[in-house]
Scaffold this motif. Structure first.
Motif, PDB file in Angstrom:
ATOM      1  N   UNK A  88      -6.686 -34.096  21.935  1.00  0.00           N
ATOM      2  CA  UNK A  88      -6.587 -34.242  20.491  1.00  0.00           C
ATOM      3  C   UNK A  88      -5.876 -33.007  19.946  1.00  0.00           C
ATOM      4  N   UNK A  89      -5.066 -33.173  18.915  1.00  0.00           N
ATOM      5  CA  UNK A  89      -4.374 -32.040  18.294  1.00  0.00           C
ATOM      6  C   UNK A  89      -4.903 -31.815  16.891  1.00  0.00           C
ATOM      7  N   UNK A  90      -5.048 -30.544  16.530  1.00  0.00           N
ATOM      8  CA  UNK A  90      -5.449 -30.149  15.183  1.00  0.00           C
ATOM      9  C   UNK A  90      -4.515 -29.052  14.710  1.00  0.00           C
ATOM     10  N   UNK A 115      -6.940 -32.940  11.520  1.00  0.00           N
ATOM     11  CA  UNK A 115      -6.605 -33.703  12.723  1.00  0.00           C
ATOM     12  C   UNK A 115      -5.162 -34.191  12.634  1.00  0.00           C
ATOM     13  N   UNK A 116      -4.397 -33.980  13.701  1.00  0.00           N
ATOM     14  CA  UNK A 116      -3.041 -34.519  13.795  1.00  0.00           C
ATOM     15  C   UNK A 116      -3.156 -35.910  14.401  1.00  0.00           C
ATOM     16  N   UNK A 120      -6.136 -38.980  21.245  1.00  0.00           N
ATOM     17  CA  UNK A 120      -5.257 -39.765  22.099  1.00  0.00           C
ATOM     18  C   UNK A 120      -6.037 -40.532  23.156  1.00  0.00           C
ATOM     19  N   UNK A 121      -6.788 -41.525  22.685  1.00  0.00           N
ATOM     20  CA  UNK A 121      -7.542 -42.405  23.594  1.00  0.00           C
ATOM     21  C   UNK A 121      -6.556 -43.146  24.484  1.00  0.00           C
ATOM     22  N   UNK A 149     -10.152 -30.936  23.774  1.00  0.00           N
ATOM     23  CA  UNK A 149     -10.531 -31.982  24.727  1.00  0.00           C
ATOM     24  C   UNK A 149     -11.936 -32.439  24.381  1.00  0.00           C
ATOM     25  N   UNK A 150     -12.097 -33.737  24.230  1.00  0.00           N
ATOM     26  CA  UNK A 150     -13.406 -34.316  23.931  1.00  0.00           C
ATOM     27  C   UNK A 150     -13.899 -35.120  25.126  1.00  0.00           C
TER      28      UNK A 150
END
Length: 169
Positions: A88-90, A115-116, A120-121, A149-150
């Motif tokens: 994920x991008x922020x 959040x950008x 990205x699932x 990263x989640x």
């Protein structure tokens, strides 16, 4: 009777002043055992400069390094994907936690970055994330950008590192 109690001998607990009764608490510094337990970087051990805190904010993991190349970022993203984490991008203009609107304990402005797009699932290649990073950099050239990263199993953030720090700050 009280005078008899106070006039008795005082027992020692192993110390007289600042010197211990035991002649040697630690092994001699020139012994082999002592040299194996100590860390040395030569004569420069005591004069290394590690960090300049003035106008030099440190952020997430790897922020002490020079800016990461695309290849380095791709390796970090590959690590995320191998672990099954979701990249994920922020981005944020300020880039750090501060207090502006309230002085209530536990309240901080800037705690959350913007959040950008969406996380990205289903992303399975680092090049997909790198394309989004380049697009984010082009859209917000003077913003801090970080990759997160989640872990969807544990429902938490596992990793984060700053990709871009603005040059004008």
């Amino acid at each position: 009777m009280a005078a008899g109690i106070l006039s008795g001998p005082v027992t020692s607990f192993g110390y007289v002043g600042l010197k211990p009764h035991q002649p040697m608490l630690f092994p001699a510094k020139d012994s082999v055992a002592w040299s194996r337990k100590t860390v040395s970087n030569g004569s420069k051990t005591h004069c290394m400069k590690t960090w300049n805190p003035i106008n030099n904010k440190k952020f997430e993991t790897l922020s002490y390094l020079p800016p990461l190349s695309d290849d380095s970022i791709a390796k970090e993203i590959d690590y995320m994907l191998k672990k099954g984490w979701i990249p994920c991008l922020e981005f944020d203009e300020v880039g750090y936690v501060f207090r502006k609107n309230s002085q209530i304990p536990g309240y901080y402005d800037g705690r959350y970055w913007t959040l950008w797009k969406l996380p990205m699932f289903g992303c399975n290649d680092a090049s997909q994330v790198l394309n989004e990073i380049h697009e984010c950099k082009k859209t917000y050239p003077n913003a801090y950008i970080r990759c997160l990263a989640f872990d969807n199993e544990h429902q938490g953030q596992c990793m984060a590192f700053v990709i871009q720090k603005p040059t004008c700050s």
